[in-house]
Design an enzyme around this catalytic site. Structure first.
Site, PDB file in Angstrom:
ATOM      1  N   SER A 136     -70.579 -23.881 101.549  1.00 25.59           N
ATOM      2  CA  SER A 136     -69.927 -24.726 102.261  1.00 25.59           C
ATOM      3  C   SER A 136     -70.831 -25.940 102.053  1.00 25.59           C
ATOM      4  O   SER A 136     -71.978 -25.927 102.515  1.00 25.59           O
ATOM      5  CB  SER A 136     -69.220 -24.704 103.460  1.00 25.59           C
ATOM      6  N   TYR A 149     -70.977 -21.584 112.096  1.00 27.81           N
ATOM      7  CA  TYR A 149     -70.467 -21.505 110.693  1.00 27.81           C
ATOM      8  C   TYR A 149     -71.460 -22.385 109.735  1.00 27.81           C
ATOM      9  O   TYR A 149     -72.131 -21.781 108.667  1.00 27.81           O
ATOM     10  CB  TYR A 149     -69.135 -22.305 110.713  1.00 27.81           C
TER      11      TYR A 149
HETATM   12  N1  LIG Z   1     -61.056 -24.331 102.773  1.00 27.15           N
HETATM   13  C1  LIG Z   1     -62.142 -25.051 103.187  1.00 27.15           C
HETATM   14  O1  LIG Z   1     -62.034 -26.267 103.510  1.00 27.15           O
HETATM   15  C2  LIG Z   1     -63.766 -24.515 102.846  1.00 27.15           C
HETATM   16  C3  LIG Z   1     -64.601 -25.379 102.576  1.00 27.15           C
HETATM   17  C4  LIG Z   1     -65.838 -24.672 102.425  1.00 27.15           C
HETATM   18  C5  LIG Z   1     -66.020 -23.463 102.119  1.00 27.15           C
HETATM   19  N2  LIG Z   1     -65.011 -22.548 102.458  1.00 27.15           N
HETATM   20  C6  LIG Z   1     -65.206 -20.970 102.160  1.00 27.15           C
HETATM   21  O2  LIG Z   1     -64.341 -20.739 101.236  1.00 27.15           O
HETATM   22  C7  LIG Z   1     -64.025 -19.258 101.596  1.00 27.15           C
HETATM   23  C8  LIG Z   1     -62.832 -18.748 101.510  1.00 27.15           C
HETATM   24  O3  LIG Z   1     -62.023 -19.561 102.676  1.00 27.15           O
HETATM   25  P1  LIG Z   1     -60.500 -20.317 102.345  1.00 27.15           P
HETATM   26  O4  LIG Z   1     -60.722 -21.567 102.707  1.00 27.15           O
HETATM   27  O5  LIG Z   1     -59.870 -19.748 101.101  1.00 27.15           O
HETATM   28  O6  LIG Z   1     -59.782 -19.749 103.771  1.00 27.15           O
HETATM   29  P2  LIG Z   1     -58.917 -18.366 103.890  1.00 27.15           P
HETATM   30  O7  LIG Z   1     -57.635 -18.321 103.140  1.00 27.15           O
HETATM   31  O8  LIG Z   1     -58.590 -18.327 105.458  1.00 27.15           O
HETATM   32  O9  LIG Z   1     -59.647 -17.056 103.477  1.00 27.15           O
HETATM   33  C9  LIG Z   1     -60.507 -16.457 104.065  1.00 27.15           C
HETATM   34  C10 LIG Z   1     -60.446 -15.050 103.497  1.00 27.15           C
HETATM   35  O10 LIG Z   1     -61.552 -14.193 104.022  1.00 27.15           O
HETATM   36  C11 LIG Z   1     -60.986 -12.845 104.526  1.00 27.15           C
HETATM   37  N3  LIG Z   1     -61.594 -12.486 105.594  1.00 27.15           N
HETATM   38  C12 LIG Z   1     -61.825 -13.041 107.010  1.00 27.15           C
HETATM   39  N4  LIG Z   1     -62.481 -11.946 107.606  1.00 27.15           N
HETATM   40  C13 LIG Z   1     -62.612 -11.033 106.983  1.00 27.15           C
HETATM   41  C14 LIG Z   1     -63.408  -9.506 107.248  1.00 27.15           C
HETATM   42  N5  LIG Z   1     -63.765  -9.466 108.275  1.00 27.15           N
HETATM   43  N6  LIG Z   1     -63.130  -8.680 106.224  1.00 27.15           N
HETATM   44  C15 LIG Z   1     -62.731  -8.950 105.189  1.00 27.15           C
HETATM   45  N7  LIG Z   1     -62.306 -10.213 104.767  1.00 27.15           N
HETATM   46  C16 LIG Z   1     -62.067 -11.024 105.678  1.00 27.15           C
HETATM   47  C17 LIG Z   1     -59.466 -13.115 104.931  1.00 27.15           C
HETATM   48  O11 LIG Z   1     -58.720 -12.088 104.937  1.00 27.15           O
HETATM   49  P3  LIG Z   1     -57.737 -11.660 105.877  1.00 27.15           P
HETATM   50  O12 LIG Z   1     -56.608 -12.709 105.744  1.00 27.15           O
HETATM   51  O13 LIG Z   1     -57.070 -10.459 105.366  1.00 27.15           O
HETATM   52  O14 LIG Z   1     -58.366 -11.490 107.050  1.00 27.15           O
HETATM   53  C18 LIG Z   1     -59.240 -14.247 103.916  1.00 27.15           C
HETATM   54  O15 LIG Z   1     -58.513 -13.949 102.836  1.00 27.15           O
HETATM   55  C19 LIG Z   1     -64.912 -18.912 102.941  1.00 27.15           C
HETATM   56  O16 LIG Z   1     -66.208 -18.342 102.851  1.00 27.15           O
HETATM   57  C20 LIG Z   1     -64.864 -20.291 103.511  1.00 27.15           C
HETATM   58  O17 LIG Z   1     -65.969 -20.366 104.485  1.00 27.15           O
HETATM   59  C21 LIG Z   1     -63.593 -23.204 102.629  1.00 27.15           C
END
Ligand SMILES: NC(=O)c1ccc[n+]([C@@H]2O[C@H](COP(=O)([O-])OP(=O)(O)OC[C@H]3O[C@@H](n4cnc5c(N)ncnc54)[C@H](OP(=O)(O)O)[C@@H]3O)[C@@H](O)[C@H]2O)c1
Length: 248
Positions: A136, A149
């Site tokens: 991130s 985080y």
């Molecule tokens: N969106 C943003 O603004 C942003 C910015 C910078 C970085 N990121 C990074 O991008 C990545 C994806 O996030 P996203 O934005 O797409 O959000 P998201 O839709 O909430 O995706 C997160 C995923 O992680 C899975 N997860 C969480 N805890 C877990 C566990 N204990 N075991 C297995 N799977 C787990 C969730 O699965 P379940 O739903 O099945 O629990 C979910 O599918 C993350 O690493 C996040 O930090 C996002």
């Protein structure tokens, strides 16, 4: 053998978009995540086929079992690992708890490390492999009450570079994406009413040099770029895909 990719957190947001991008590019997809229902929904749109690996990254025995299932399948050759799953919980220095830090460590850092450790012998044997870690911009520059985080995303960046140094000679590339603000379920505004969401998006858009927040598809395309032969001489790279916010 047909090429395959393993994507964690593949049931929603960036992970789901990444699964569809790799599918468009001809890959068989191993979808890993906690919720089987969400993975099933994504699998429906994976044209080249998909295998559901539902597990909690905090549980090493579940993860080991799922990785064994990949190795038992001789039809597909795993070429890419995308360590995408993550959680995001805000807290101040005073509202911080051991539990918040432990959870961020186990899911956002130890989860990717453990999975990678299990796959390295497989990639080494084939002298080929590409790993993309999803960090991130907060891992480069913290902006608010997100100590656990941000610190663990910074650790992921450092670990990416460490792995790239160690595994380059084995034909394994390791790179990192740093997304800025992307509209996914990780943000509370994702669940707001349409009107409140527009208000929140307007606020975030104003912070971006490019004037808007990002989409999961835009991150997915960059992940594919770092994983694919298009970046064959790139390892240890930290690619910000963030509308320019890291410059502000
Ligand atoms: N969106 C943003 O603004 C942003 C910015 C910078 C970085 N990121 C990074 O991008 C990545 C994806 O996030 P996203 O934005 O797409 O959000 P998201 O839709 O909430 O995706 C997160 C995923 O992680 C899975 N997860 C969480 N805890 C877990 C566990 N204990 N075991 C297995 N799977 C787990 C969730 O699965 P379940 O739903 O099945 O629990 C979910 O599918 C993350 O690493 C996040 O930090 C996002």
């Amino acid at each position: 053998m047909k090429k395959a990719v393993l994507i964690t957190g593949a049931g929603s947001g960036i992970g789901a978009a990444t699964a569809l991008e790799f599918s468009r590019q001809g890959y068989f997809i191993y979808l890993m995540g906690r919720s089987k229902e969400k993975l099933e929904d994504v699998a429906l749109n994976c044209r080249q086929g998909a295998c559901l690996l539902s597990c909690d990254l905090q549980d090493s025995s579940q993860v080991n079992k799922r990785v064994r299932e990949i190795f038992e399948n001789p039809i597909y050759q795993l070429e890419v690992l995308v360590n995408n799953a993550g959680i995001y919980k805000t807290h101040t220095a005073e509202t911080s708890t051991d539990e918040i830090w432990r959870e961020h460590f186990e899911i956002n850092m130890l989860g990717p490390e453990r999975l990678t450790r299990l796959l390295i012998p497989y990639f080494k044997e084939r002298k080929k492999g590409s790993i993309v870690n999803v960090s991130s911009t907060l891992g480069l520059k913290p902006t608010g009450p997100t100590g656990a985080y941000s610190a663990l995303k910074a650790a992921l960046i450092n670990w990416t570079q460490n792995l790239a140094l160690e595994l380059g000679q084995c034909g394994i590339r390791v790179n990192c994406i740093c997304p800025g603000i992307v509209d996914t379920p990780i943000h509370s505004f994702h669940a707001f009413s349409a009107e409140k969401k527009q208000e929140a998006l307007g606020k975030y858009a104003g912070l971006q040099p490019l004037g808007r927040i990002g989409t999961a598809d835009e991150i997915a395309r960059s992940i594919y770029f770092l994983a694919s032969e298009a970046s064959s001489w790139t390892t240890g790279a930290i690619l910000t895909v963030d509308g320019g916010i890291n410059l502000t």
